[in-house]
Design a protein around this motif. Sequence first.
Motif, PDB file in Angstrom:
ATOM      1  N   VAL A 117       0.838  -1.202   0.000  1.00 44.40           N
ATOM      2  CA  VAL A 117       0.000   0.000   0.000  1.00 44.40           C
ATOM      3  C   VAL A 117       0.876   1.257   0.000  1.00 44.40           C
ATOM      4  CG1 VAL A 117      -1.743   1.309   1.287  1.00 44.40           C
ATOM      5  CG2 VAL A 117      -1.941  -1.173   1.109  1.00 44.40           C
ATOM      6  N   LEU A 118       1.926   1.226   0.797  1.00 40.31           N
ATOM      7  CA  LEU A 118       2.817   2.390   0.850  1.00 40.31           C
ATOM      8  C   LEU A 118       3.413   2.682  -0.537  1.00 40.31           C
ATOM      9  CD1 LEU A 118       3.874   4.382   3.005  1.00 40.31           C
ATOM     10  CD2 LEU A 118       5.910   2.970   3.214  1.00 40.31           C
ATOM     11  N   LYS A 119       3.808   1.625  -1.196  1.00 34.18           N
ATOM     12  CA  LYS A 119       4.404   1.772  -2.524  1.00 34.18           C
ATOM     13  C   LYS A 119       3.376   2.310  -3.525  1.00 34.18           C
ATOM     14  CE  LYS A 119       8.090  -0.570  -4.822  1.00 34.18           C
ATOM     15  NZ  LYS A 119       8.977  -1.719  -4.705  1.00 34.18           N
ATOM     16  N   ALA A 120       2.152   1.787  -3.415  1.00 28.86           N
ATOM     17  CA  ALA A 120       1.092   2.240  -4.324  1.00 28.86           C
ATOM     18  C   ALA A 120       0.832   3.742  -4.138  1.00 28.86           C
ATOM     19  CB  ALA A 120      -0.186   1.438  -4.068  1.00 28.86           C
ATOM     20  N   ILE A 121       0.783   4.166  -2.872  1.00 27.64           N
ATOM     21  CA  ILE A 121       0.525   5.589  -2.588  1.00 27.64           C
ATOM     22  C   ILE A 121       1.711   6.452  -3.023  1.00 27.64           C
ATOM     23  CG2 ILE A 121       0.064   7.284  -0.737  1.00 27.64           C
ATOM     24  CD1 ILE A 121      -2.311   5.610  -0.830  1.00 27.64           C
ATOM     25  N   ALA A 122       2.918   5.902  -2.880  1.00 25.14           N
ATOM     26  CA  ALA A 122       4.105   6.653  -3.323  1.00 25.14           C
ATOM     27  C   ALA A 122       4.052   6.869  -4.830  1.00 25.14           C
ATOM     28  CB  ALA A 122       5.378   5.906  -2.946  1.00 25.14           C
ATOM     29  N   LYS A 123       3.664   5.833  -5.543  1.00 24.12           N
ATOM     30  CA  LYS A 123       3.635   5.921  -7.002  1.00 24.12           C
ATOM     31  C   LYS A 123       2.488   6.774  -7.482  1.00 24.12           C
ATOM     32  CE  LYS A 123       6.173   1.926  -8.421  1.00 24.12           C
ATOM     33  NZ  LYS A 123       6.101   0.472  -8.309  1.00 24.12           N
ATOM     34  N   ARG A 156       0.994   5.766  11.958  1.00 29.30           N
ATOM     35  CA  ARG A 156       2.446   5.931  12.125  1.00 29.30           C
ATOM     36  C   ARG A 156       2.981   7.156  11.388  1.00 29.30           C
ATOM     37  NH1 ARG A 156       5.764   0.555  11.377  1.00 29.30           N
ATOM     38  NH2 ARG A 156       7.360   2.149  11.585  1.00 29.30           N
ATOM     39  N   ASP A 157       2.065   7.949  10.846  1.00 29.41           N
ATOM     40  CA  ASP A 157       2.426   9.192  10.159  1.00 29.41           C
ATOM     41  C   ASP A 157       3.304   8.975   8.927  1.00 29.41           C
ATOM     42  OD1 ASP A 157       1.124  11.068  12.051  1.00 29.41           O
ATOM     43  OD2 ASP A 157       2.612  10.285  13.439  1.00 29.41           O
ATOM     44  N   LEU A 158       3.253   7.799   8.366  1.00 28.45           N
ATOM     45  CA  LEU A 158       4.009   7.566   7.127  1.00 28.45           C
ATOM     46  C   LEU A 158       3.238   8.126   5.943  1.00 28.45           C
ATOM     47  CD1 LEU A 158       5.315   3.964   7.836  1.00 28.45           C
ATOM     48  CD2 LEU A 158       6.658   6.062   7.652  1.00 28.45           C
ATOM     49  N   ILE A 159       1.920   8.168   6.106  1.00 32.06           N
ATOM     50  CA  ILE A 159       1.041   8.720   5.083  1.00 32.06           C
ATOM     51  C   ILE A 159       0.249   9.861   5.694  1.00 32.06           C
ATOM     52  CG2 ILE A 159      -1.119   8.191   3.858  1.00 32.06           C
ATOM     53  CD1 ILE A 159      -0.066   5.558   3.162  1.00 32.06           C
ATOM     54  N   GLU A 160      -0.079  10.857   4.891  1.00 29.35           N
ATOM     55  CA  GLU A 160      -0.938  11.940   5.374  1.00 29.35           C
ATOM     56  C   GLU A 160      -1.880  12.363   4.252  1.00 29.35           C
ATOM     57  OE1 GLU A 160       1.634  15.284   6.181  1.00 29.35           O
ATOM     58  OE2 GLU A 160       1.915  15.652   4.049  1.00 29.35           O
TER      59      GLU A 160
END
Length: 372
Positions: free
Chosen positions: A310-316, A348-352
């Motif tokens: 999910v993190l990677k998807a949001i980054a892209k 965890r505040d990695l995404i906002e």
Amino acid sequence: MRNPFTLGIAQKNDFCNRKKEINDLLQHAKNGDNTVLFSPRRYGKSSLIARIIEQLREEGYLTVYVDLYPITSEQDFISRFSNGIFKGIGRGADTRTIADRLKNIFSRLVPSLEVRPEGYNISARFDRTSQTGLLLDDLLDGLYKYVKKEKLRACIALDEFQEITELPDSKKIEGILRSQIQFHKEISYFYIGSRRRILTDMFTDKNRAFYKSAFSYTLKEIARDEFVPFIEAKFRKTGKVCPSEVAAKIYDTVRGYPYYVQKLSSIAWDITIRKCTDEIVFESYTLLLTMEKTDFEGIWGGLALIQKSVLKAIAKEPTTSPYSREFLERHRLSIGGTQKAMDVLLSRDLIEKDDEGKYRLTDPVMEAWLRE
Ligand SMILES: Nc1ncnc2c1ncn2[C@@H]1O[C@H](COP(=O)(O)OP(=O)(O)OP(=O)(O)O)[C@@H](O)[C@H]1O
Ligand SMILES: [Mg+2]
């Protein structure tokens, strides 16, 4: 010539003017209101609060700054808090007058004066077996008495405030703090922190002591039209040139994130012989990525598989709708897993969520690293 950029607390000439923020926050303090100051890590909370405190001090306020990171126990909390308050009360006094100032204010906390060649250090001693609640009451009662007696106004900044939630008896401490704070109109508080979820819970949960007891203020990036000329000026004052479009490139590359703007500028300044260019910024950015990589790998290693996806998807693809069918299909994600993972990544505040309601990575450099 010394590198003019800094990675530490920005003071004096290193501080790029946050005019509006300073005004807003000073206003809250002067109104006697309490404020929760939030931003992601390394956005400039501590630098800004130092400015505010300095300004209030010049205007005659009794000021106290306490860094609660890291507190290891309740005694440690009391100790840091009371040392901060003793220092605040003692500011400007000499070894003779300080004892007078602190006399008869506290009953359980005992001032301890250590005289040194360059001045003195004041700290608080107390019976370590006393109840935290009694000590905290004594501390805040004492401060209030002093403020009243001297007809002062006071401002207390508690940096990394979320740390108190880590203490075993944190709910009780919250309760005592709140019951004291709400009656002290002459004293305003700043609660500062970088963990959005923890802070929000503290101040918006009906069952928590701090419920609706403070204004909430989110610190944003430093404005582009303030930071870009700042970078240019730093180069100019050290005999180098950074044209404004190149300074803007530095700012935009890291989305105006204060820490990274300083760091990228610093690397670029080192490489620049006379004039900074787009190529130099690009090269500096590659170096920055290499420097940050270890940190990112550490965070990455601690994530579960679905959280990584999910993190990677949001980054892209930063998106307003991470649960839409199209988004999930494009990144081969399941709805249930994505919801759970989003929750963890947000807490965890990695995404906002940005101002346009788009979910994106909080850290622009981590985002670039994941896109690679
Ligand atoms: N007003 C400012 N002008 C220029 N640089 C700034 C400013 N505020 C912060 N910075 C830079 O941003 C970085 C972080 O600053 P600071 O330590 O104040 O942030 P913070 O939000 O308290 O960080 P942390 O979450 O680590 O406590 C530093 O590199 C600092 O130099
Ligand atoms: Mg800080």
